[in-house]
Write an enzyme that holds these catalytic residues in place. Sequence first.
Site, PDB file in Angstrom:
ATOM      1  N   GLU A   6      -9.885  -2.184   5.089  1.00 33.10           N
ATOM      2  CA  GLU A   6     -10.568  -1.875   6.334  1.00 33.10           C
ATOM      3  C   GLU A   6     -11.839  -2.717   6.467  1.00 33.10           C
ATOM      4  O   GLU A   6     -12.343  -3.252   5.469  1.00 33.10           O
ATOM      5  CB  GLU A   6     -10.945  -0.383   6.329  1.00 33.10           C
ATOM      6  CG  GLU A   6      -9.743   0.567   6.226  1.00 33.10           C
ATOM      7  CD  GLU A   6      -8.961   0.706   7.527  1.00 33.10           C
ATOM      8  OE1 GLU A   6      -8.768  -0.293   8.234  1.00 33.10           O
ATOM      9  OE2 GLU A   6      -8.532   1.835   7.822  1.00 33.10           O
TER      10      GLU A   6
ATOM     11  N   ASN B 206      -8.009  -3.197  13.993  1.00 31.71           N
ATOM     12  CA  ASN B 206      -9.375  -3.563  13.578  1.00 31.71           C
ATOM     13  C   ASN B 206      -9.385  -4.782  12.652  1.00 31.71           C
ATOM     14  O   ASN B 206     -10.382  -5.057  12.007  1.00 31.71           O
ATOM     15  CB  ASN B 206     -10.056  -2.369  12.894  1.00 31.71           C
ATOM     16  CG  ASN B 206      -9.273  -1.862  11.679  1.00 31.71           C
ATOM     17  OD1 ASN B 206      -8.295  -2.483  11.274  1.00 31.71           O
ATOM     18  ND2 ASN B 206      -9.696  -0.753  11.107  1.00 31.71           N
TER      19      ASN B 206
ATOM     20  N   ASP C  43       0.813  -1.218   0.000  1.00 35.45           N
ATOM     21  CA  ASP C  43       0.000   0.000   0.000  1.00 35.45           C
ATOM     22  C   ASP C  43       0.851   1.275   0.000  1.00 35.45           C
ATOM     23  O   ASP C  43       2.066   1.234   0.208  1.00 35.45           O
ATOM     24  CB  ASP C  43      -0.962   0.000   1.206  1.00 35.45           C
ATOM     25  CG  ASP C  43      -0.329  -0.554   2.473  1.00 35.45           C
ATOM     26  OD1 ASP C  43       0.906  -0.562   2.571  1.00 35.45           O
ATOM     27  OD2 ASP C  43      -1.078  -0.994   3.362  1.00 35.45           O
TER      28      ASP C  43
ATOM     29  N   HIS D  46      -7.464  -5.164  10.010  1.00 35.66           N
ATOM     30  CA  HIS D  46      -7.160  -4.903   8.600  1.00 35.66           C
ATOM     31  C   HIS D  46      -5.851  -5.562   8.170  1.00 35.66           C
ATOM     32  O   HIS D  46      -4.941  -5.760   8.972  1.00 35.66           O
ATOM     33  CB  HIS D  46      -7.207  -3.413   8.253  1.00 35.66           C
ATOM     34  CG  HIS D  46      -6.066  -2.573   8.709  1.00 35.66           C
ATOM     35  ND1 HIS D  46      -6.201  -1.252   9.055  1.00 35.66           N
ATOM     36  CD2 HIS D  46      -4.741  -2.838   8.871  1.00 35.66           C
ATOM     37  CE1 HIS D  46      -5.031  -0.750   9.394  1.00 35.66           C
ATOM     38  NE2 HIS D  46      -4.132  -1.687   9.292  1.00 35.66           N
TER      39      HIS D  46
HETATM   40  C1  F6R Z   1       1.264  -1.445   6.194  1.00 38.32           C
HETATM   41  C2  F6R Z   1       0.005  -2.154   6.257  1.00 38.32           C
HETATM   42  C3  F6R Z   1      -0.811  -2.223   7.498  1.00 38.32           C
HETATM   43  C4  F6R Z   1       0.004  -2.520   8.751  1.00 38.32           C
HETATM   44  C5  F6R Z   1      -0.891  -2.555   9.996  1.00 38.32           C
HETATM   45  C6  F6R Z   1      -0.099  -2.794  11.249  1.00 38.32           C
HETATM   46  O1  F6R Z   1       1.848  -1.561   4.919  1.00 38.32           O
HETATM   47  O2  F6R Z   1      -0.393  -2.661   5.265  1.00 38.32           O
HETATM   48  O3  F6R Z   1      -1.793  -3.223   7.334  1.00 38.32           O
HETATM   49  O4  F6R Z   1       0.672  -3.727   8.595  1.00 38.32           O
HETATM   50  O5  F6R Z   1      -1.587  -1.358  10.106  1.00 38.32           O
HETATM   51  O6  F6R Z   1       0.771  -1.711  11.435  1.00 38.32           O
HETATM   52  P1  F6R Z   1       1.823  -1.694  12.633  1.00 38.32           P
HETATM   53  O7  F6R Z   1       2.834  -2.739  12.329  1.00 38.32           O
HETATM   54  O8  F6R Z   1       2.414  -0.301  12.578  1.00 38.32           O
HETATM   55  O9  F6R Z   1       1.069  -1.961  13.886  1.00 38.32           O
END
Ligand code: F6R
Length: 241
Positions: free
Chosen positions: A143, A136, A67, A138
């Site tokens: 989302e 959440n 992303d 994701h």
């Molecule tokens: C980032 C991504 C997100 C993160 C997720 C956890 O490229 O795709 O899905 O992996 O938000 O983020 P952290 O590791 O910062 O808790």
Amino acid sequence: MKIIIAEDYKELSRKAANIISAQIILKSDSVLGLATGSTPIGIYDQLAERYCTGELDFSQVFTINLDEYYGLSSENTQSYHYYMNKYLFSKVNLSKEHCFLPDGVNLDSRAECKRYQELIDNLGGIDLQLLGLGHNGHIGFNEPADFFEKKVHLVDLTEQTIQANQRFFESAEEVPRQAYTMGVGTIFQAKKILLAVSGEEKAEALYRVVQGKISPQIPGSILQLHPDVTVVADRGAAKLF
Ligand code: F6R
């Protein structure tokens, strides 16, 4: 789903890096799907260290990120381009021509989603996809929703994700409200998936992903249906198992 529990974040990083290293050693031109955020930093450190000691060679590896924030250029220090350069690309011998992320400054979302999806398809799909997990549930920036998005798309970030990612910005107002992300379908097509989860605050999300009902309200729950998923979690994240 295989679940590996690590004592702490350091061990989690080592174990996840072992899996990625094995992938590169077994297939030198692997297509690695990569993630950003706090969780992979230790994993990327490990990979960089293994490159320095001569254990790993990235010269033929391809990377494709999950992303990127809509509207952020690669020079913006909050962009995922910047993050990847800082934590991995600048530290190993990956060829610049082999590293791909969505183009945040292409504001024509239809064209950009099509371009990025075709890029993944033309690479022959992803051999190993590294994922983190949102509070959440994701994965990527998919989302909670009423249905699983199949392909690369532009997504409106939820308030919870904006709040969670605020720590990387000066204020919540600065967090972009939209992002390009691979769809759940794109992720699901990866041959292997490695989900890395750290910290007690992720315990409930991880429990729901692994044991809960499969639902687009917990996007990661779809991974229960994938034939080759390894979860590496530290004791905090795994505390409900
Ligand atoms: C980032 C991504 C997100 C993160 C997720 C956890 O490229 O795709 O899905 O992996 O938000 O983020 P952290 O590791 O910062 O808790």
